[in-house]
Design a protein around this motif. Sequence first.
Motif, short mmCIF file in Angstrom:
data_model
loop_
_atom_site.label_atom_id
_atom_site.label_comp_id
_atom_site.label_asym_id
_atom_site.label_seq_id
_atom_site.Cartn_x
_atom_site.Cartn_y
_atom_site.Cartn_z
N ARG A 118 110.27 10.27 -5.19
CA ARG A 118 110.83 9.56 -6.33
C ARG A 118 110.62 8.06 -6.08
O ARG A 118 111.12 7.51 -5.09
CB ARG A 118 112.33 9.88 -6.44
N ASN A 159 111.35 4.45 -7.52
CA ASN A 159 112.04 3.59 -8.50
C ASN A 159 111.42 2.22 -8.41
O ASN A 159 111.50 1.55 -7.38
CB ASN A 159 113.53 3.51 -8.17
N THR A 203 111.50 4.58 -13.35
CA THR A 203 111.47 5.66 -12.37
C THR A 203 110.22 6.52 -12.57
O THR A 203 109.86 6.81 -13.69
CB THR A 203 112.73 6.53 -12.57
N ASN A 251 112.80 2.85 -3.25
CA ASN A 251 113.21 1.82 -4.22
C ASN A 251 112.36 0.59 -3.97
O ASN A 251 112.54 -0.12 -2.99
CB ASN A 251 114.70 1.49 -4.04
N ASN A 310 119.63 6.44 -5.23
CA ASN A 310 118.98 6.35 -6.55
C ASN A 310 119.39 5.11 -7.34
O ASN A 310 120.37 4.45 -7.02
CB ASN A 310 119.35 7.58 -7.38
#
Length: 752
Positions: free
Chosen positions: A135, A137, A128, A71, A430
């Motif tokens: 992943r 973000n 995203t 993140n 997430n």
Amino acid sequence: MLLFNWRILAANHQKISSLHMNNICCCKRRTKGLKPQTALGRNYSSLPGVVGNDIKSLRSVINPPIAKIRNIGIMAHIDAGKTTTTERILYYSGYTRSLGDVDDGDTVTDFMAQERERGITIQSAAVTCDWKGYRVNLIDTPGHVDFTLEVERCLRVLDGAVAVFDASAGVEAQTLTVWRQADKHNIPRICFLNKMDKTGASFNYAVESIREKLKANPLLLQLPIGEAKTFKGMVDVVNKEKLLWNPNSDDGKEFERKPLLEVSDPGLLKETTEARNALIEQVADLDDEFADLVLGEFSENFDLLPAEKLQAAIHRVTVAQTAVPVLCGSALRNKGIQPLLDAVTMYLPSPEERSYEFLQWYEGDLCALAFKVLHDKHRGPLVFMRIYSGSLKPQSAVHNINGNCTERISRLLLPFADQHVEIPSLTAGNIALTVGCKHTATGDTIVSSKSSALAAAHRAKQGGAEPPRHNQEAQRLLLAGVEVPEPVFFCTIEPPSVAKQPDLDHALKCLQREDPSLKVKLDPDSGQVGSIILNLRRLSVKAFVCCLITDTLDRTLGDKRHLVTVELEANPVETSSVIPTIEYAEDVSEDLLKVSREAIENGIHGACLQGPLLGSPVQDVAITLHSLSVHPGTSTTMISACVSRCVQKALKKAEKQVLEPLMSLEVAVTEDRLSLVLADLAQRRGNVQEIQARHDNKVVIGFVPLAEMMGYSTVLRTLTSGSATFALELSNYQPMNPQDQQALLNRRSGLA
Ligand SMILES: Nc1nc2c(ncn2[C@@H]2O[C@H](COP(=O)(O)OP(=O)(O)OP(=O)(O)O)[C@@H](O)[C@H]2O)c(=O)[nH]1
């Protein structure tokens, strides 16, 4: 209505079963040598790695292992290149098929119409994307000085950040502010020296300014190959490789990564070996585990130290925030973004590497933070949430601790700026976009149910967590709130007609949920339906002389007599606060206080919020209640009214002074425009403290009353042809001089 127009978002939700999404907005474009694209604006590719419509097969993509989530926020001074960098990240990770251009106004993250027009990033868009199995973000945090609260709100939910610098300017005023905010939230960072292609770009200057101004410990993981016009690529110091971009490539997707060799690059190899050795020593000084390794096995020859060992140690010191990796490139020229993404996944922490005390209390149950609320005209509020533990599902009820209410999440989406993909669930670590929450405001804590909140509160109590404020169990569970600064601007707005009043009320409610720094109150004096004050400006009144006042309220309503007599005193105190200090004399009966204390204090607070000069809040005042007598049957409302009137009389009698907000100001300007800027500041009652030299610029540091700064950005742009930048921060409140105060009072009373 203007307010609505601001927030109209053409959010285009798409079910995951049909994965090709087209943006409905049509953009005018120049291609600037980049790939031509269709007239219908941006095309979005499908989620990488996803085949067919089977939702089950999507779960692994939607919910990657927590260790593979990053993140990340991108933070910087205005115009350093955050949006361009974000666009390149989205392009190289396969989420956009063409490169957006801020100068053409068609980027993914600057998706509000107003942002497109003004060319600055106002609202943070969460985006995203995936990179090499991770992943990512991305939260594009605004760099403009007016939106610091917005930046802070986004920083709270990040696990790491990329600080983007203009390599020709080094650390600029706003970077300092954002850097301090990131320090406050303990966010590990990577520095990206952008604009290496720009005339005046200097890698060494920028690194030095990071060291000196940010007091950070830069780890040089790259060295530039060329600077300004000659910038071609960079050296990867850890791997001793050179990264060169094909000058004929349109989009920078292809680049060469080649080991540095004695035969072909003797000079560069020597420089890189020295930089690598220095890096190893620097990291060894900060990390004991790495120091043991280096001093043991590899003390004779650092060249033999495997890159992975060095990378692991860099990761540890970055997460510990004892150092910041530094990379370089040019987002606009498409150089250096892929290595930046590698560094994000390699050095910045995953959510599980961050320590959040409250997680243990939830034991895997849902705990999420609403960090952003947007209003979509058709779908109502869209709430961005960071999930800290547990999971979110659509068609489920959740509990909002701050609002003490149940909310129903109707749909769950993955955010792709103005394109959103509907998903079946989302797990811890997430960032989700939820539809259906009707009361949630920015900064609220969301859990699965009220009983889950109480169970967590119980565990927190047993675990000896800090005692809660206001003695409420739920307070323990609130995630860190945004510190909302005191309002400094007032403005009054009215609807054009009574019929528009409900629209205005609704718009203001929406804005308040989005932005907790916006305070709205009804003007009780106007008498008009819904004349509303946006309480953004404060002028305080200081009471200098103590005043003892007695007041009696005697009213008969129906067959009931309400009779109150109160005697109180107003004194000056040094608290720098608009919350009055309240004291009670010993003679005031305890029994009477038991039933009427709340009414008394409401009356005092109400009177102090609307002071006798300009109706502004009163600062630095203590109210002492000397006596109170209440006739049986008198309502608490009457007690409040009598106390309030008595305080108002005391304040009216007191000597007063208007205080005005004083801002600390920093203006970076080229030398040839310096005198223009100084002359303008003198007219604004500015007080210049010093003028520093910074690279080719002069930096003016001083103080200026906020009242004089209306429209300053436009004037500064005109005076300096757009070359200057400034940062403005509330410093304190200072007394106005008597002439200015009189002029202001005359103006307000219509005498001037
Ligand atoms: N020469 C050069 N210009 C760049 C580079 N990256 C961005 N720019 C230009 O710098 C200007 C600002 O870029 P943005 O990406 O909008 O910067 P930002 O930091 O998002 O700006 P705000 O949204 O205002 O905070 C634009 O004119 C870009 O074209 C770069 O690598 N080199």
